[in-house]
Design a protein around this motif. Structure first.
Motif, PDB file in Angstrom:
ATOM      1  N   ALA A  76      -8.708  -4.631  -2.163  1.00 24.43           N
ATOM      2  CA  ALA A  76      -9.038  -5.846  -2.914  1.00 24.43           C
ATOM      3  C   ALA A  76      -7.812  -6.428  -3.607  1.00 24.43           C
ATOM      4  O   ALA A  76      -7.632  -7.643  -3.639  1.00 24.43           O
ATOM      5  CB  ALA A  76     -10.136  -5.543  -3.925  1.00 24.43           C
ATOM      6  N   VAL A  77      -6.961  -5.569  -4.153  1.00 28.06           N
ATOM      7  CA  VAL A  77      -5.749  -6.044  -4.810  1.00 28.06           C
ATOM      8  C   VAL A  77      -4.753  -6.566  -3.776  1.00 28.06           C
ATOM      9  O   VAL A  77      -4.061  -7.557  -4.013  1.00 28.06           O
ATOM     10  CB  VAL A  77      -5.117  -4.928  -5.667  1.00 28.06           C
ATOM     11  N   GLN A  78      -4.707  -5.939  -2.625  1.00 32.65           N
ATOM     12  CA  GLN A  78      -3.785  -6.377  -1.582  1.00 32.65           C
ATOM     13  C   GLN A  78      -4.147  -7.758  -1.042  1.00 32.65           C
ATOM     14  O   GLN A  78      -3.262  -8.545  -0.728  1.00 32.65           O
ATOM     15  CB  GLN A  78      -3.762  -5.377  -0.428  1.00 32.65           C
ATOM     16  N   SER A  80      -5.952 -10.052  -2.716  1.00 33.09           N
ATOM     17  CA  SER A  80      -6.255 -11.020  -3.769  1.00 33.09           C
ATOM     18  C   SER A  80      -5.408 -12.292  -3.690  1.00 33.09           C
ATOM     19  O   SER A  80      -5.941 -13.375  -3.928  1.00 33.09           O
ATOM     20  CB  SER A  80      -6.147 -10.368  -5.145  1.00 33.09           C
ATOM     21  N   ALA A  83      -7.103 -14.355  -0.934  1.00 34.62           N
ATOM     22  CA  ALA A  83      -8.381 -14.906  -1.400  1.00 34.62           C
ATOM     23  C   ALA A  83      -8.147 -16.044  -2.384  1.00 34.62           C
ATOM     24  O   ALA A  83      -8.818 -17.077  -2.320  1.00 34.62           O
ATOM     25  CB  ALA A  83      -9.227 -13.804  -2.036  1.00 34.62           C
ATOM     26  N   GLY A  84      -7.194 -15.868  -3.277  1.00 35.36           N
ATOM     27  CA  GLY A  84      -6.866 -16.933  -4.219  1.00 35.36           C
ATOM     28  C   GLY A  84      -6.357 -18.180  -3.521  1.00 35.36           C
ATOM     29  O   GLY A  84      -6.712 -19.300  -3.887  1.00 35.36           O
ATOM     30  N   PHE A 121     -14.708 -11.752  -1.498  1.00 34.55           N
ATOM     31  CA  PHE A 121     -13.779 -11.081  -2.397  1.00 34.55           C
ATOM     32  C   PHE A 121     -14.527 -10.280  -3.461  1.00 34.55           C
ATOM     33  O   PHE A 121     -14.156  -9.138  -3.767  1.00 34.55           O
ATOM     34  CB  PHE A 121     -12.829 -12.082  -3.033  1.00 34.55           C
ATOM     35  N   LEU A 125     -14.447  -6.248  -4.163  1.00 30.85           N
ATOM     36  CA  LEU A 125     -14.189  -5.665  -5.484  1.00 30.85           C
ATOM     37  C   LEU A 125     -15.290  -4.701  -5.919  1.00 30.85           C
ATOM     38  O   LEU A 125     -15.019  -3.655  -6.498  1.00 30.85           O
ATOM     39  CB  LEU A 125     -14.030  -6.764  -6.524  1.00 30.85           C
TER      40      LEU A 125
END
Length: 129
Positions: A76-78, A80, A83-84, A121, A125
């Motif tokens: 999820a952090v990778q 992000s 997705a943003g 996303f 998470l």
């Protein structure tokens, strides 16, 4: 947790297809417009804003790779920054369509994509991806 994630993705994709293709296209008769960044109807300020968003995406990706240990970060952090990027680009495009071409109602497709990417996303998470 992987089963929940895959089932959630399957439900989201089917929901997106039903809403965009069946409801918007067939029931309401809204046609999908041109998606090209070089289309003649594009506003100059929107192009500049989308360029700034893209540069921010590049900076966020470089920060994740250069400053943080990328291999130890969760999925999820990778993803992000990606997705943003998608959420911000589709919100800006939807607002542009809503302000400039409200009579064609093409903004529904952009806002549906925004909600779709945001939900995917959020699913990543919550399932600990």
């Amino acid at each position: 947790m992987e089963v929940v994630m895959y089932m959630g993705l399957f439900v989201l994709v089917i929901s997106y297809f039903l809403f965009s293709d069946v409801y918007l296209k067939k029931k309401r008769g809204i046609k999908r417009g041109s998606r090209s960044i070089f289309h003649e109807d594009k506003n100059r300020y929107v192009l500049i804003l989308q360029g700034v968003i893209f540069i921010g995406f590049i900076y966020a990706c470089m920060y994740l790779v250069a400053e943080l240990d990328f291999a130890e970060l969760s999925l999820a952090v990778q993803i992000s920054p990606l997705a943003g990027l998608f959420v911000l680009q589709t919100v800006v495009t939807g607002l542009e369509e809503w302000v400039l071409h409200r009579d064609k109602e093409r903004y529904w497709y952009d806002w549906t994509e925004t909600v779709f990417v945001g939900l995917i996303f959020a699913l990543l998470l919550t399932t600990g991806g």
